[in-house]
Motif scaffolding. Structure first.
Motif, PDB file in Angstrom:
ATOM      1  N   ARG A  72     -12.001 -22.807  21.809  1.00  0.00           N
ATOM      2  CA  ARG A  72     -12.254 -22.023  22.985  1.00  0.00           C
ATOM      3  C   ARG A  72     -12.906 -22.811  24.364  1.00  0.00           C
ATOM      4  O   ARG A  72     -13.591 -23.776  24.159  1.00  0.00           O
ATOM      5  CB  ARG A  72     -13.278 -21.103  22.566  1.00  0.00           C
ATOM      6  CG  ARG A  72     -13.162 -20.093  21.703  1.00  0.00           C
ATOM      7  CD  ARG A  72     -13.767 -18.605  21.772  1.00  0.00           C
ATOM      8  NE  ARG A  72     -13.353 -17.834  20.746  1.00  0.00           N
ATOM      9  CZ  ARG A  72     -12.051 -17.098  20.849  1.00  0.00           C
ATOM     10  NH1 ARG A  72     -11.288 -17.225  21.861  1.00  0.00           N
ATOM     11  NH2 ARG A  72     -11.645 -16.394  19.763  1.00  0.00           N
ATOM     12  N   GLU A  74     -12.328 -23.106  28.812  1.00  0.00           N
ATOM     13  CA  GLU A  74     -12.374 -22.544  30.117  1.00  0.00           C
ATOM     14  C   GLU A  74     -10.919 -21.938  30.487  1.00  0.00           C
ATOM     15  O   GLU A  74     -10.992 -20.858  31.301  1.00  0.00           O
ATOM     16  CB  GLU A  74     -12.933 -23.119  31.263  1.00  0.00           C
ATOM     17  CG  GLU A  74     -12.155 -24.263  31.473  1.00  0.00           C
ATOM     18  CD  GLU A  74     -12.420 -25.183  32.589  1.00  0.00           C
ATOM     19  OE1 GLU A  74     -12.907 -26.387  32.305  1.00  0.00           O
ATOM     20  OE2 GLU A  74     -12.463 -24.846  33.640  1.00  0.00           O
ATOM     21  N   ASN A  76      -8.741 -20.624  28.587  1.00  0.00           N
ATOM     22  CA  ASN A  76      -7.880 -19.730  27.413  1.00  0.00           C
ATOM     23  C   ASN A  76      -7.757 -18.269  28.043  1.00  0.00           C
ATOM     24  O   ASN A  76      -6.590 -17.750  27.736  1.00  0.00           O
ATOM     25  CB  ASN A  76      -9.076 -19.225  26.242  1.00  0.00           C
ATOM     26  CG  ASN A  76      -9.178 -20.405  25.076  1.00  0.00           C
ATOM     27  OD1 ASN A  76      -8.993 -21.571  25.543  1.00  0.00           O
ATOM     28  ND2 ASN A  76      -9.484 -20.015  24.180  1.00  0.00           N
ATOM     29  N   ALA A  77      -8.406 -18.062  28.992  1.00  0.00           N
ATOM     30  CA  ALA A  77      -7.933 -16.797  29.975  1.00  0.00           C
ATOM     31  C   ALA A  77      -6.619 -16.953  30.454  1.00  0.00           C
ATOM     32  O   ALA A  77      -5.880 -15.788  30.681  1.00  0.00           O
ATOM     33  CB  ALA A  77      -9.016 -16.559  30.999  1.00  0.00           C
TER      34      ALA A  77
END
Lengths: 253, 84
Positions: A72, A74, A76-77
């Motif tokens: 995970r 920054e 991933n969005a």
């Protein structure tokens, strides 16, 4: 929306809403707040359908592979948004695609822009497969694979050759030769739909004349992607032989 | 961060019902249409860092989270509260 034993918060809100806002009792407001904090079943948003699509992406195999592969972090969005755009493109929702692209490109800069470009074209799955192989072969950590992914994203325009049916074959071959001449550590050749076959054919031709021999190791894959429209994608990943020893590629960038 | 195990669905809410829910959670709307807290300060979206207009706000479970709705802010919320 409520189940048998579940208070219907929308109904409770509706009952309260008929009263003038300033005249709603403190008791009623407290009750609404305590119900809201207790029953965390629903989220209220102006875009429920899109929010649901984004939620479903948590179970998308590409997204799951990505989070397993790089952990995970920054960006991933933006992978999720890229996959949303891919779905919206499939359903022909071009206006919304344009809106989202415009918003992200203006608000979040260049790396997110490139991540979305890669994720929204279906190429991501191939890149992930390459990264997963690399991770398994070299026993790399999530951090190293993540660095490798960011390197690929950062260099994307310099190391990727999209094959389109509009481009003459000779031009694509010239581009591939140019990129080999630049001695980049890795490059990608890809095409979708009818261009997938063209891309595959060009790579096969160049392989037959041993253009990559002694310089690059090709890793090619044809895959059919799409929930609604099944589209064939070709991706060739070429990594420089001098970088395929026991070290991983990321150290060579 | 505690994950929301029981979350079911995203829904829309009428303007009237949304106003009541916001009031119950301690928020109001200023005369320019932005959500303000009990101290009369405009609420700042924790993911985008911008003030939240009522019309574009999402009210999400997991305390009293108000965000300025976009694919980015929803994605960040999903990562933080709904994904293992």
């Amino acid at each position: 929306m409520a189940g048998d034993n579940e208070p219907d918060i929308n109904k409770i809100l509706g009952n309260a809403a008929v009263i003038e806002l300033d005249k709603i009792s403190t008791r009623t407001l407290s009750k609404i707040k305590s119900l809201w904090l207790k029953y965390k079943y629903y989220g209220f948003t102006p875009t429920p359908s899109e929010a649901e699509s984004l939620k479903e992406i948590s179970n998308n195999s590409t997204y799951l592979t990505f989070t397993r592969c790089v952990g995970r972090y920054e960006y991933n969005a933006f992978i999720r948004i890229g996959l949303l755009i891919y779905d919206l493109n499939e359903t022909g929702n071009k206006d919304r695609v344009d809106e989202i692209r415009k918003y992200v490109y203006s608000e979040h800069g260049n790396v997110p822009k490139k991540i979305i470009q890669i994720a929204s074209t279906g190429i991501l799955l191939h890149v992930l497969e390459y990264l997963t192989n690399l991770r398994d072969e070299k026993n790399l950590s999530c951090d190293t694979v993540r660095e490798e992914f960011i390197n690929i994203v950062t260099l994307w325009e310099n190391v990727s050759i999209p094959v389109s049916l509009l481009d003459p074959e000779e031009n694509i071959i010239c581009l591939i030769k140019k990129i080999i001449g630049e001695k980049v550590p890795i490059f990608f050749v890809y095409g979708a739909a009818n261009a997938a076959y063209t891309a595959e054919l060009i790579v096969a031709k160049l392989n037959n004349v041993k253009l990559f021999s002694g310089k690059y190791l090709p890793w090619c894959k044809v895959r059919t992607i799409g929930k609604i429209k099944k589209i064939e994608h070709f991706l060739g990943v070429f990594y420089a032989l001098e970088y395929t020893d026991d070290t991983h590629l990321v150290e060579k960038f | 961060m505690q994950k929301l195990k029981d979350f079911k669905k995203f829904l829309s809410l009428s303007i009237e019902n949304k106003t009541v829910l916001l009031k119950a959670l301690g928020y109001e709307i200023d005369n320019e249409g932005f959500i303000i807290n009990e101290n009369k300060h405009r609420v700042i979206c924790k993911y985008s860092g911008v003030e939240v207009p009522f019309i574009n706000s999402s009210i999400l479970p997991g305390s009293t989270i108000i965000i300025n709705t976009s694919p980015y802010t929803l994605s960040k919320y999903l990562e933080e509260y709904l994904e293992e």
